[in-house]
Motif scaffolding. Structure first.
Motif, short mmCIF file in Angstrom:
data_model
loop_
_atom_site.label_atom_id
_atom_site.label_comp_id
_atom_site.label_asym_id
_atom_site.label_seq_id
_atom_site.Cartn_x
_atom_site.Cartn_y
_atom_site.Cartn_z
N GLY A 285 95.99 25.72 132.80
CA GLY A 285 97.23 25.12 132.04
C GLY A 285 98.09 24.35 132.76
N ASP B 223 94.90 30.27 120.95
CA ASP B 223 96.07 30.83 122.04
C ASP B 223 97.07 32.06 121.53
OD1 ASP B 223 97.61 30.85 124.33
OD2 ASP B 223 97.89 28.84 124.35
N ILE C 293 93.95 22.57 129.86
CA ILE C 293 94.76 22.42 129.02
C ILE C 293 96.04 21.41 129.47
CG2 ILE C 293 96.40 23.55 127.16
CD1 ILE C 293 94.85 26.13 127.72
N ASN D 282 102.20 24.02 133.08
CA ASN D 282 103.07 25.09 133.77
C ASN D 282 103.48 24.77 135.12
OD1 ASN D 282 101.71 26.29 131.64
ND2 ASN D 282 100.89 28.22 132.91
N ASP E 73 90.63 31.02 134.27
CA ASP E 73 91.94 30.30 134.55
C ASP E 73 92.63 31.09 135.79
OD1 ASP E 73 94.42 29.58 134.58
OD2 ASP E 73 94.48 29.53 132.39
N ASN F 106 91.50 32.13 123.96
CA ASN F 106 92.38 31.84 124.97
C ASN F 106 93.65 32.82 124.76
OD1 ASN F 106 93.69 30.51 126.96
ND2 ASN F 106 94.67 28.95 125.79
N ARG G 267 108.36 15.58 136.02
CA ARG G 267 107.04 16.18 135.71
C ARG G 267 105.99 15.94 135.68
NH1 ARG G 267 108.07 20.80 130.95
NH2 ARG G 267 105.89 21.23 131.89
N ASP H 235 94.10 22.97 122.01
CA ASP H 235 94.85 24.40 121.95
C ASP H 235 95.73 24.68 120.64
OD1 ASP H 235 95.13 26.67 123.73
OD2 ASP H 235 97.41 26.32 123.77
N MET I 284 105.87 26.64 121.10
CA MET I 284 106.68 26.27 122.28
C MET I 284 107.83 25.02 122.22
SD MET I 284 105.86 26.00 126.16
CE MET I 284 104.65 27.28 126.41
N PHE I 285 107.06 24.04 121.64
CA PHE I 285 107.69 22.61 121.30
C PHE I 285 108.56 22.70 119.94
CE2 PHE I 285 103.68 21.40 123.59
CZ PHE I 285 104.30 20.84 124.87
N LYS I 286 109.69 22.37 120.08
CA LYS I 286 110.56 22.43 119.03
C LYS I 286 110.11 21.83 117.89
CE LYS I 286 115.02 23.12 121.61
NZ LYS I 286 114.44 22.57 123.09
N GLU J 150 97.33 20.10 124.58
CA GLU J 150 98.18 21.22 124.57
C GLU J 150 99.22 21.20 123.47
OE1 GLU J 150 100.61 21.00 128.39
OE2 GLU J 150 101.92 19.65 127.53
N LEU K 252 89.31 26.48 134.53
CA LEU K 252 90.33 26.05 133.62
C LEU K 252 91.74 25.89 134.19
CD1 LEU K 252 90.39 26.14 130.10
CD2 LEU K 252 92.23 27.28 130.74
N ASN L 260 101.69 23.53 119.64
CA ASN L 260 101.96 24.80 120.37
C ASN L 260 103.64 24.97 119.66
OD1 ASN L 260 103.22 26.71 122.06
ND2 ASN L 260 101.64 26.47 123.57
N LEU M 220 91.91 35.20 132.30
CA LEU M 220 93.06 34.82 133.18
C LEU M 220 92.97 35.59 134.26
CD1 LEU M 220 95.95 34.69 130.73
CD2 LEU M 220 94.80 32.57 131.86
N1 THG Z 1 96.51 29.06 130.61
C1 THG Z 1 96.00 29.13 129.46
N2 THG Z 1 96.55 28.97 128.22
C2 THG Z 1 97.90 28.20 128.27
C3 THG Z 1 98.34 28.40 129.51
C4 THG Z 1 97.95 28.55 130.81
N3 THG Z 1 98.36 28.06 127.28
C5 THG Z 1 99.88 27.92 126.93
C6 THG Z 1 100.41 27.12 128.22
N4 THG Z 1 99.93 27.64 129.53
C7 THG Z 1 99.80 25.70 128.33
N5 THG Z 1 100.58 24.77 127.38
C8 THG Z 1 101.79 24.33 127.71
C9 THG Z 1 102.42 23.96 126.52
C10 THG Z 1 103.75 23.48 126.99
C11 THG Z 1 104.25 23.59 128.16
C12 THG Z 1 103.51 23.95 129.10
C13 THG Z 1 102.29 24.48 128.82
C14 THG Z 1 105.69 22.84 128.31
N6 THG Z 1 106.56 23.10 127.39
C15 THG Z 1 107.89 22.51 127.31
C16 THG Z 1 108.73 23.32 128.30
O1 THG Z 1 108.47 24.66 128.54
O2 THG Z 1 109.52 22.66 129.28
C17 THG Z 1 108.37 22.73 125.97
C18 THG Z 1 109.60 21.56 125.98
C19 THG Z 1 110.05 21.13 124.62
O3 THG Z 1 110.59 21.74 123.77
O4 THG Z 1 109.68 20.03 124.13
O5 THG Z 1 105.89 22.47 129.58
O6 THG Z 1 98.40 28.49 131.82
N7 THG Z 1 94.75 29.59 129.41
#
Ligand code: THG
Length: 267
Positions: free
Chosen positions: A196, A75, A227, A199, A160, A96, A207, A43, A11-13, A6, A194, A9, A122
């Motif tokens: 994620g 994704d 993932i 989440n 999913d 995705n 966690r 991903d 989403m990670f800083k 995963e 599948l 992405n 999904l």
């Molecule tokens: N289903 C499918 N694809 C997906 C998801 C899903 N793609 C994205 C996501 N969900 C799965 N990937 C992640 C990646 C990171 C996090 C959660 C799911 C995560 N990130 C930290 C947070 O939000 O707390 C980021 C913190 C940081 O900056 O370090 O937890 O469900 N098909």
């Protein structure tokens, strides 16, 4: 279990920063680490802050392709970005993802066929995310019916059932497990399942503990792929051990090491 890393992405800083700065070494390092830890696929998500998501997706995919040929899960919610991504990523990639509405399936199933891609669908529709088993299964039926109509191979379909954070809905976590089990009875051959995984623990304490306990439950209910964070070694150990206890791996004295060696050989 089929493991999709995963970490690539936005989403990670740090990943977001690497994308902004086009720091390809950072991305390549993250690719290597995930593969060494046992990821079968990766991903790829530019993240919510990208100001040029198409260019960023193309850059990420080309950068990853310099290091590996493992399948990529593209994704994005934008069909144009998906198609450009599929062109670059090559055959065997994952879409995705798609929602379960006819309008969305009518876009993504033909795209999956055109690029010989796997399709992650999904259990979400325009009206929202059902959190109960029957609401999710209704959407599963619609997805499968559309795939059959379009002659898309159900074995390449990954459903999913949509994990929400456990501090948002405990009911949803139970429904997801029931759906994983029921999906195997809905068609022959059945689609794959599948999740994620991460989440489930977003915004919670402990966690890793929550992730590895939930994945163990999901494996017992028949989960095929997830993932997840392959760099969490306790999580990976739980997966390997759960598969051993469920009879999906042969027992030997050093089963953790043996499984890892197999992973190394495979890459
Ligand atoms: N289903 C499918 N694809 C997906 C998801 C899903 N793609 C994205 C996501 N969900 C799965 N990937 C992640 C990646 C990171 C996090 C959660 C799911 C995560 N990130 C930290 C947070 O939000 O707390 C980021 C913190 C940081 O900056 O370090 O937890 O469900 N098909």
């Amino acid at each position: 279990m089929y493991i999709i890393g995963e970490k690539i992405n936005g989403m990670f800083k740090k990943v977001n920063q690497a994308i902004k700065e086009k720091n390809s070494n950072f991305i390549k390092e993250l690719v290597q680490q995930q593969l060494e830890a046992g990821a079968d696929a990766l991903d790829v998500n530019v993240g919510p802050e990208s100001t040029n998501p198409l260019e960023d997706m193309k850059w990420l995919i080309s950068t990853i392709k310099e290091v590996t040929n493992v399948p990529l899960a593209i994704d994005t919610t934008k069909p144009e970005i998906m198609e450009e991504g599929l062109k670059l990523a090559g055959e065997g990639s994952f879409i995705n993802s798609t929602y379960a509405d006819d309008e969305k399936l009518e876009i993504y199933i033909p795209l999956a066929k055109k690029y010989n891609a796997k399709l992650i669908a999904l259990t979400i529709s325009q009206t929202g995310v059902p959190q109960d088993t029957s609401g999710k299964m209704e959407l599963v039926s619609n997805i499968i019916q559309k795939c059959l109509e379009c002659e898309y191979n159900i074995e390449n379909l990954y459903i999913d059932p949509v994990i929400l954070p456990i501090n948002v809905s405990q009911q949803n976590a139970i429904a997801v497990l029931e759906v994983i089990q029921q999906i195997k009875l809905i068609s022959n051959p059945p689609p794959k399942t599948l999740l994620g995984l991460s989440n489930i623990s977003q915004g919670t304490k402990y966690r890793s503990l929550i992730d590895r306990t939930y994945v163990t439950l999901a494996l017992a209910f028949g989960l095929d792929s997830a993932i997840l964070n392959p760099l969490d070694s306790e999580l990976m150990n739980s997966i390997i051990t759960a598969e051993l206890l469920l009879g999906k791996q042969l027992y030997c004295e050093s089963f953790l090491d043996a499984y890892r060696k197999k992973i190394e050989l495979k890459n």
